[in-house]
Each structure stands twice: as C-alpha cells, then as structure tokens.
Design an enzyme around this catalytic site. Structure first.
Site, short mmCIF file in Angstrom:
data_model
loop_
_atom_site.label_atom_id
_atom_site.label_comp_id
_atom_site.label_asym_id
_atom_site.label_seq_id
_atom_site.Cartn_x
_atom_site.Cartn_y
_atom_site.Cartn_z
N ASP A 75 -0.85 0.12 5.74
CA ASP A 75 0.10 0.26 4.64
C ASP A 75 1.26 -0.68 4.97
OD1 ASP A 75 1.46 0.93 2.38
OD2 ASP A 75 1.20 3.09 2.59
C1 BGC Z 1 2.33 2.08 -0.57
C2 BGC Z 1 0.90 1.61 -0.77
C3 BGC Z 1 0.91 0.28 -1.50
C4 BGC Z 1 1.71 -0.72 -0.70
C5 BGC Z 1 1.78 -2.10 -1.32
C6 BGC Z 1 3.23 1.02 0.04
O1 BGC Z 1 4.55 1.37 -0.11
O2 BGC Z 1 2.34 3.25 0.21
O3 BGC Z 1 0.17 2.57 -1.48
O4 BGC Z 1 -0.39 -0.15 -1.74
O5 BGC Z 1 3.04 -0.23 -0.58
O6 BGC Z 1 2.58 -2.12 -2.44
#
Ligand code: BGC
Length: 720
Positions: free
Chosen positions: A231
């Site tokens: 993540d």
């Molecule tokens: C989120 C993810 C997301 C990623 C990219 C993170 O803050 O938890 O689900 O895919 O950002 O935007």
C-alpha cells in the site's frame, strides 16, 4: 519462467531497483534499453481514477479521464449475483485497459468487522464466503481484459483509525477462518496477478514486512507467484521488506529514490547485507505479470472506456443492488398516475463519485435520484424537491473534490492521523437544521406522495477515517420521524456505504429502501424500483443492527483501540454473533424483499451426495428473483470459550421466476465448506434469520423423516 530468468540476467542492479519501487505516484521505472515499459497503475474499483501528475498529487486536470462510474463493491455484493460480479469486473478491466493501465488497484476484500469502518463501502461483506464468491468472478472479469487486478488490503485492514501503525491482535483460528480465508481462497480460485499489502501490523510486524504473512503463507503455503505491491507508504524497513515477499514498494511522496526499496536497498546489496538474488525473484515476478497481461504483445486487448455497453451493464448491476428492507401495506411500488410528488433529502441531488478517498473518480455523469425520478415520470407529473437537511458547512471536504489547483488529500496521508468523524454540530448548525426541517414539513403537507432520500455520503464513508457513531447525521432522524408523523406513507430511501441506526425509522417507516453508492446510473435504477418498472432483488450483505451498542465489537471486542486493537469477539463477526447469541437486529444478514411472493416447497437433502433440492414458486403476478441462502453449523454452538457460530453461509443461488412459475432447484454443497463436526444442521433461508427449511445432516443416517420446518415465506414483514 526461464525466459524471465534470462532477461533478469541482462539487467543491471540499477535497472532492477528501478522496477521494484515507484518512480511516479502510480508507476514504476521501465528499462528502455530492453523495451521493458514502466508498470502503470490506477485506483479502482468504482471506475478508473483520474490521472495525477507523476510526482505531485495534483490532478492533471484534463477532461479526457472521465469514466464509467460503477456501483461500489458494497452495492455489487448486495446483488448476490456472481454473473453481475463478472460483468462489473469486465467493465472495470476494459475501462482500465482503455485508459492504458496495467494494474487496477482493487477489489478490496477486507471483512466488515465493524459497521463504523470508513472504507466499508469498498468492501463486500461481513461474511468470508460471500466475499469470495463475488470477488472471484469480479477478478476474472477484470483480468480477461489483459489488466492485473490487485487484491487488497492483505491483511487486517478492517478499520481506518490509526491505520498506518495499528497492531492487530487476533487469535489464530479467527485469523485464518475469517480474515485470511478470503485472501487464500480468492488467490487459489481467481489467481489475481497482484496483491496489495496493507498498512496494518499483525502480531507487531508490519504486514508488508511480515515473514509469516508474505513468505510463509503467501509464497510457501499458498504458492502465490503474482506481484506483491505495498500500500502507498506501507513499507518502513529496507531489509525486512526486501526479504519479505514484497515486489514493488509504492508511496505517496515524490522522493522516489529514497524509498526503502530504492537507494537504501541498492546500498544494502552493494554492502552484501542483502543478497541480489532477493531482487531477482521480485523482478522475475514483475516480468511474469507483464507476460500475463501481454505487455508488448500485439494481441493484447486494447480496452475501451465510456462505451454505451458499459453504461447498460452498470445500470443492470445498480438495479439488482438496491434493497427493499420493508414494504408494509404494499406501499411500493408507487403509481405513475399521480399529479405531484415531493422529494425531500440532500441525497436526492448529491453526486458521490468524486469522494471517498482513493476510490474517488471523475464520473462521465451521475444520474441523481431526483433526476432519475424526473426522467422516469416525464412532464405530466410535478416533481418538487426540498433539501430538508444540509451537509454544507459540516462537510470536511479534504477527502473529496480534487481539482487541478488543489492538492489531493493523499499528499499528506502518511502524517494525517484523523480522529473518528463524530458528526458534531454547532449551535448554528442545529438552528439551521431546524429551519430546514420545518420548511420541509410545512411543504410536505401539500403533497400526496413523499419520497425521502437521505442517509450518508462520502464525508462519512471515507478512507483514512472511521465513523464515530452509527447515527444518521444532520439530524435526519428527527426529520424522518417528524415526516412519518405528518405523512405516515412517506417512502424512505437511505443511501450510503454502511448501516445506520434504524431503531425508530425501521419501526415507523412503512416503506424503506437502502441503496449503496450505485454508480452513474444509480438514480435511474432507484426510480425504476420506486415506480415498479424493476422488481427489487438486492439483499444486504451485512447485518443492520438496531444500534451500535448491540454490535459484537461493542459487546466483546475493541474498536478503534489505540496502538493495538484486539479482536476479542473472535469469529463472532456480523451475523455469526447476532444469530448465535439471538441478538435482535433491525435487518438480518441476507435480508431483502421483493414486490412478488415466493413459496418454497419439497426441500430435501441427499445426505450422501450433499445435494439439496426443492422447488420455488413465484406466486405473485410479477417477475422476480428469489435468493436461496444455505447455511450450516454444528448443533452445539455458542459460548465465548469454544467460540462456535451457529450458522455459516455455505452456498447461495438467485433464481429468476416469471409470474406463477415454479422452478426445481438442485444445489450441490461443497464438502470442504462443511464444518468438521459430527452433529451438523443445515439451514435454507431467505436471510440468516428467515429459515424455510432445516435438517440434521448426519451422513448415512436412515432417518428420512427430516426435521424440516417448511413454511410459506411472508414478505413485507420485518424479521427481528
Ligand atoms: C489506499 C489504497 C490505494 C492507494 C493508492 C492508499 O491510501 O489505502 O487502497 O490503492 O492509496 O491510491
């Protein structure tokens, strides 16, 4: 795999390092010399997210990245329709490819542990089986279009509060049977080309650095050969991440060379602290993913976005996602032969696509409920609108509405610790609420038909923040209560991404619908249901408790915790708790009504072959869809020591029936899903509480006088 090994041999250390970390907010570095392009990612799954500048959380600001807005995953789950899950996946995959993406960052499959989790709208269910059954076809649909799905968030991202550092404490049995089971089975059955590691910690180790999760389970036991992406900002230590199965480190900051798996990793390899072979394995997996999605192959599907066919498909999903919770006196469907209607409530006019956090998208368009109603009724019916309440002034819009000049909330998301949203209202908010309420009540007196459309919005259903309570915000409870006193026939529609307390409304409203964020055609689908052009067939994929204090988390568990959160409720998540401990709920898991009636007869179980058979008849005068749910559990259950739920979902089937039609059903049960207990009970229901047939399952028993309880299912009644 050999060809990848050969390519890896040709790569320099710098080139390999470039491929295993973000070199942009949504891409890695390619190797031009060898025609290896960067890997391009985008958020989903309600649609392909708008484009950002490579190194800044500013929207590029173009207007060619407006896309099809799909019903949210929570809406999709309420269809209980595997084919629609495949269709949704296909739409998303084709759009992602059409926009030139390689990886679409979804679906999210975390279990809804608490109704207060801000991201529940992005997740399927409180039940692992339903989550698996819907996520598998969804992922297959995405990947059919030569795009990688990214199964997220592995694992234990069941709340947003303190998500960057939260240590989850959970007993091993619950960990596997509820929380990890979804990842394991989806990986086995759908083979997603990528998985996203979560921010959380399990047993004090960050999930992306956990040897147990990544190496022992994901790679060794589950034999996963796809790409593990972190993540955004979930990696903290170079050595741990490099030696865990993590393949690509992504983050939200633009100092790409300083990421743990960039220069620090290069140095660690040069100094001999980490072996280069660790990096080679990652690059091999990335190259394999590229092969799977046919990068550089002329036969790779080109994709397409904003096609009329996609709009048709998302409408179909939206129609099946809306849930009729209650319909006393058959108030619904409404007649089209009326002179005037008053629509009350801000969600009648509010658009939701561009909110919620990373799931936000720029929708090509979004038909609001008010527009849907007006479009359906045409010019002969006067349709008026009055807000009744307003969210303005109370909206913290730092999570929504990015535009070219504004920095997106995500820029600061690593440091931005947000408290739960307590929906606090100031004195002047309250005065304003009263004013708006009185205006609406005075106006309502002049109309025969009142439709209330309120609920939540993405100020509550949002990433990086949980809700502080399950109460309806903006004094809507007072408003709806007063409306129902003046106009008892008011149709109440609640929109949102998670349950709200319905104690009073659920009791007093005669007609009640719930609609998750249902995509660009959601307003049209709702109007079709209100006026009977479509017969509702959505069923809730989570329990609607009476009040927050009734939830297992409030009763036994811990939420939101502090540095740690302990899942003390064990496996008693959602209905596993309410059902086992006979806790009264507003609407049980699996509940959903229809405008027609179904009768269930002649159910029996072939115990040797585990085949359940019976007949379903549509005894009403409209076509409709019946949903059979099959549960199973030991006859000895409960208690907080042994922790055995009474029932667990093991199968479901949705059956379309014409008026007066009878269909024979034959459902094969999967032996592996049946609890390893000698004394088992099988239940067939139209919700977890509404059991139409039940039978003891001891195989080989000669007793054919089944302990069956058969009854005509009564619709239009609320089961508590
Ligand atoms: C989120 C993810 C997301 C990623 C990219 C993170 O803050 O938890 O689900 O895919 O950002 O935007």
């Amino acid at each position: 795999m050999n060809e990848w090994k050969n390519i890896v041999k040709e790569l320099t250390l710098d080139e390999k390092i470039g491929m295993i970390h973000g070199d942009g907010l949504f891409r890695t570095k390619g190797v031009e010399r060898l025609s290896i392009p960067p890997l391009i990612m985008s958020d989903g799954p309600m649609g392909v997210r708008n484009d950002f500048k490579n190194d800044e959380w500013k929207a590029v600001g173009q207007n060619d990245d407006y896309v099809t807005y799909l019903p949210s995953i929570s809406a999709l789950a309420s269809t209980w329709n595997r084919e629609l899950a495949y269709t949704s996946g296909e739409v998303l995959g084709e759009e992602a490819r059409g926009r030139g993406k390689d990886v679409i960052l979804g679906p999210g499959v975390n279990i809804k542990r608490t109704p207060l989790c801000g991201r529940n709208f992005e997740y399927f269910s409180e039940d692992p089986y339903l989550t698996i059954e819907m996520a598998v076809p969804f992922i297959k649909g995405v990947q059919k279009h030569d795009v990688a799905a990214c199964l997220k968030h592995f694992a234990l991202n069941n709340q947003e509060t303190n998500r960057m550092n939260l240590n989850v404490v959970v007993d091993e049995k619950t960990l596997h049977s509820i929380y990890l089971r979804v990842f394991q089975e989806i990986i086995e059955q759908a083979k997603p080309y990528s998985v996203m590691g979560s921010y959380s910690k399990l047993y004090d180790e960050f999930c992306c650095e956990s040897d147990y999760l990544t190496n022992q389970l994901l790679r060794s036991k589950w034999q996963y050969d796809g790409v593990l992406i972190t993540d955004w900002g979930a990696v903290h230590n170079t050595k741990e991440a490099a030696e865990a199965g993590v393949d690509i480190e992504m983050s939200v900051t633009s100092n790409f060379d300083d990421y743990c798996m960039a220069n620090p990793l290069k140095k660690a390899i040069q100094s001999g602290e980490i072996e280069e072979v660790e990096i080679d394995k990652k690059v091999e997996r990335i190259l394999l993913l590229m092969k799977r999605i046919k990068v550089g192959d002329p036969t790779r599907k080109p994709g397409a976005y904003n096609t009329p066919a996609h709009r048709e498909k998302v409408l179909e999903v939206a129609r099946e996602s809306i849930i009729l919770l209650k319909n006393e006196e058959k108030i619904l469907p409404l007649s089209k032969n009326i002179k005037s209607i008053l629509v009350i409530g801000e969600n009648a006019v509010r658009q939701h696509a561009n909110g919620g956090g990373s799931a936000e998208i720029n929708a090509l368009y979004e038909i609001t409920p008010l527009m849907g109603i007006k479009m359906l009724l045409g010019g002969n019916v006067k349709v008026d609108y009055i807000p009744g309440y307003e969210s303005k002034g109370q909206i913290d819009d730092s999570n929504s509405h990015p535009d070219a000049s504004d920095l997106n909330w995500q820029a600061d998301s690593l440091n931005n610790k947000r408290e739960t949203n307590n929906n606090a209202m100031t004195e002047s908010d309250r005065e304003r609420a009263k004013e708006l309420r009185e205006e609406a009540l005075a106006k309502a007196k002049n109309y025969d038909t009142i439709i209330y459309i309120g609920g939540l919005n993405h100020d509550f259903d949002v990433e990086n923040q949980d809700r502080g309570s399950m109460k309806l915000p903006y004094e809507q409870e007072e408003l709806i209560g007063a409306l129902l006193r003046v106009k008892p026939e008011t149709v109440v529609v609640l929109c949102g991404g998670s349950p709200v307390e319905l104690e009073a409304i659920g009791e007093n409203a005669k007609a009640l619908l719930f609609m998750y964020y249902a995509g660009m055609e959601g307003g049209r689908a709702l109007a079709e249901i209100l006026f009977g052009e479509v017969n509702p067939s959505g069923h809730i994929a989570e329990t609607f408790p009476m009040k927050y204090t009734d939830t297992p988390i409030a009763e036994f568990g811990e939420f939101p915790g502090g540095e740690s959160v302990s899942y003390q409720e064990g496996p008693f998540v959602g209905y596993r708790y309410y059902d086992t401990f006979q806790q009264t709920v507003a609407f049980p898991f699996g509940h959903g009504l229809s405008y027609t009636e179904f009768e269930y007869t002649d159910f029996e179980l072939d115990r040797e072959n585990l085949v359940l058979s019976g007949s379903v008849t549509n005894s009403g005068d409209r076509e409709g869809k019946a949903l059979l749910q099959v549960y199973c559990g030991p006859t000895q259950y409960g208690n907080m020591v042994e922790r055995i739920p009474k029932k667990e979902l093991i199968q479901f089937e949705k059956i379309t029936l014409l008026p007066k039609e009878t269909k024979a059903v034959s459902i094969q049960l999967e032996p592996r899903l049946i609890h390893a207990s000698k004394e088992l009970q099988l239940y067939v229901g139209t919700s977890v509480n509404d059991i139409i047939f039940s039978q003891n399952m001891i195989p080989g028993s000669k007793d054919h006088a089944f302990h069956a309880c058969m009854k005509k299912h009564e619709f239009g009644t609320r089961k508590t």
